[in-house]
Design a protein around this motif. Structure first.
Motif, PDB file in Angstrom:
ATOM      1  N   GLY A 102       0.792  -1.230   0.000  1.00  0.00           N
ATOM      2  CA  GLY A 102       0.000   0.000   0.000  1.00  0.00           C
ATOM      3  C   GLY A 102       0.817   1.270   0.000  1.00  0.00           C
ATOM      4  O   GLY A 102       0.309   2.337  -0.361  1.00  0.00           O
ATOM      5  N   LEU A 103       2.084   1.195   0.417  1.00  0.00           N
ATOM      6  CA  LEU A 103       2.990   2.348   0.350  1.00  0.00           C
ATOM      7  C   LEU A 103       3.771   2.379  -0.951  1.00  0.00           C
ATOM      8  O   LEU A 103       4.709   3.172  -1.090  1.00  0.00           O
ATOM      9  N   PRO A 147      -0.879  -4.848   6.136  1.00  0.00           N
ATOM     10  CA  PRO A 147      -2.241  -5.028   5.608  1.00  0.00           C
ATOM     11  C   PRO A 147      -2.704  -3.836   4.782  1.00  0.00           C
ATOM     12  O   PRO A 147      -2.419  -2.685   5.116  1.00  0.00           O
ATOM     13  N   GLY A 148      -3.417  -4.121   3.716  1.00  0.00           N
ATOM     14  CA  GLY A 148      -3.932  -3.065   2.852  1.00  0.00           C
ATOM     15  C   GLY A 148      -4.003  -3.528   1.408  1.00  0.00           C
ATOM     16  O   GLY A 148      -4.116  -4.721   1.110  1.00  0.00           O
ATOM     17  N   THR A 149      -3.930  -2.570   0.503  1.00  0.00           N
ATOM     18  CA  THR A 149      -4.004  -2.852  -0.924  1.00  0.00           C
ATOM     19  C   THR A 149      -2.635  -3.233  -1.467  1.00  0.00           C
ATOM     20  O   THR A 149      -1.629  -2.606  -1.138  1.00  0.00           O
ATOM     21  N   ALA A 190      -3.134   1.754  12.688  1.00  0.00           N
ATOM     22  CA  ALA A 190      -4.384   2.470  12.961  1.00  0.00           C
ATOM     23  C   ALA A 190      -5.385   2.229  11.851  1.00  0.00           C
ATOM     24  O   ALA A 190      -6.591   2.096  12.102  1.00  0.00           O
ATOM     25  N   GLU A 191      -4.932   2.178  10.598  1.00  0.00           N
ATOM     26  CA  GLU A 191      -5.781   1.947   9.434  1.00  0.00           C
ATOM     27  C   GLU A 191      -5.023   1.091   8.439  1.00  0.00           C
ATOM     28  O   GLU A 191      -3.789   1.166   8.366  1.00  0.00           O
ATOM     29  N   PRO A 192      -5.706   0.257   7.648  1.00  0.00           N
ATOM     30  CA  PRO A 192      -5.020  -0.481   6.587  1.00  0.00           C
ATOM     31  C   PRO A 192      -4.510   0.470   5.519  1.00  0.00           C
ATOM     32  O   PRO A 192      -5.050   1.564   5.324  1.00  0.00           O
ATOM     33  N   LEU A 193      -3.466   0.068   4.836  1.00  0.00           N
ATOM     34  CA  LEU A 193      -2.838   0.912   3.817  1.00  0.00           C
ATOM     35  C   LEU A 193      -3.602   0.766   2.503  1.00  0.00           C
ATOM     36  O   LEU A 193      -3.278  -0.060   1.652  1.00  0.00           O
TER      37      LEU A 193
END
Length: 263
Positions: A102-103, A147-149, A190-193
């Motif tokens: 996600g980064l 975690p994330g996209t 705090a939030e998914p990426l």
């Protein structure tokens, strides 16, 4: 004889009915999510979203960059596979599949044929990339998957000038294996990426629809729960039972009887 002829006709009918489905190696759009399974983006911002387990197909030209994105959550070990159908006539080509978190940090593959060279006039080339297990939390300096996209980029490298622009068909599929508590760590994000999460208001963040349009079927994990808690509790109970059993075996029959002093 009549029974044999009826069975033969039935088998022939079933064979003819199944033939068209077997002849098409690509899944239909209706089975794999409609338009999302029939196209690819040309950049990170336009990457086509796909779900885990969904096959996505796209047509392009040799030298293009093809992008897809999919969600991956804590404790999962993503695997990305790609198949490229090449034209009938072409020179040797090297194809490569890259995965970014996600980064937009490129994630290294644990194993798999991330880069392969298709021989001259080969009909297809297959690629695979198995990532490391997604972690709930990581140090800022680390390059751990979070975690994330996740973004998939498929392209050809070192293509001869004569092959640039030749039509190709690509198929990708992303899936994952649930590793469980053995890969759990303390802490969580705090939030998914996911794209746009930093620009959303607090109320909008609670709406799952803003999370890049796709998220895991069970929602994003909170990061604190894993099956490691179950094994820890079970180990505590077994340790307590072992302590009680050891005490019962070693305490003996109790205090010895008091013997009156001799006179």
């Amino acid at each position: 004889m009549r029974t044999v002829r009826m069975l033969s006709a039935t088998l022939l009918t079933l064979g003819l009915a199944a033939a068209p489905a077997a002849a098409d190696p690509w899944p239909s759009a209706s089975r794999d999510g409609g338009a999302a399974a029939r196209q690819a983006g040309t950049s990170f911002r336009t990457a086509t979203e796909i779900e885990q387990g969904q096959r996505a197909r796209a047509s392009g030209s040799t030298g293009d960059y093809l992008y897809w994105s999919f969600p991956a959550d804590t404790g999962q070990r993503p695997t990305v596979r790609a198949t490229v159908r090449l034209p009938d006539t072409h020179a040797a080509q090297t194809w490569q599949i890259d995965v970014y978190d996600g980064l937009r940090r490129r994630q290294a593959c644990q194993y798999g044929a991330q880069t392969r060279t298709a021989a001259k006039d080969a009909s297809s080339v297959e690629l695979a990339c198995v990532l490391r297990t997604v972690r709930a939390w990581s140090e800022p300096w680390a390059n751990d998957p979070l975690p994330g996209t996740y973004y998939i980029r498929l392209t050809a490298t070192g293509v001869p000038t004569s092959d640039l622009g030749l039509p190709v068909d690509a198929e990708v599929r992303a899936g994952s294996k649930d590793i469980g508590g053995s890969a759990a760590v303390d802490g969580s994000l705090a939030e998914p990426l996911v794209p746009g999460i930093a620009t959303k208001s607090e109320d909008q963040r609670e709406d799952a629809a803003v999370l890049a349009g796709l998220q895991p079927q069970d929602g994003w994990a909170s990061g604190w729960w894993s099956d490691r808690w179950v094994w820890t509790a079970a180990g505590g109970v077994l340790a307590a039972l072992a302590g009680i059993a050891g005490y019962a075996l070693t305490r003996g029959a109790g205090r010895p009887a008091r013997v009156p002093p001799s006179t």
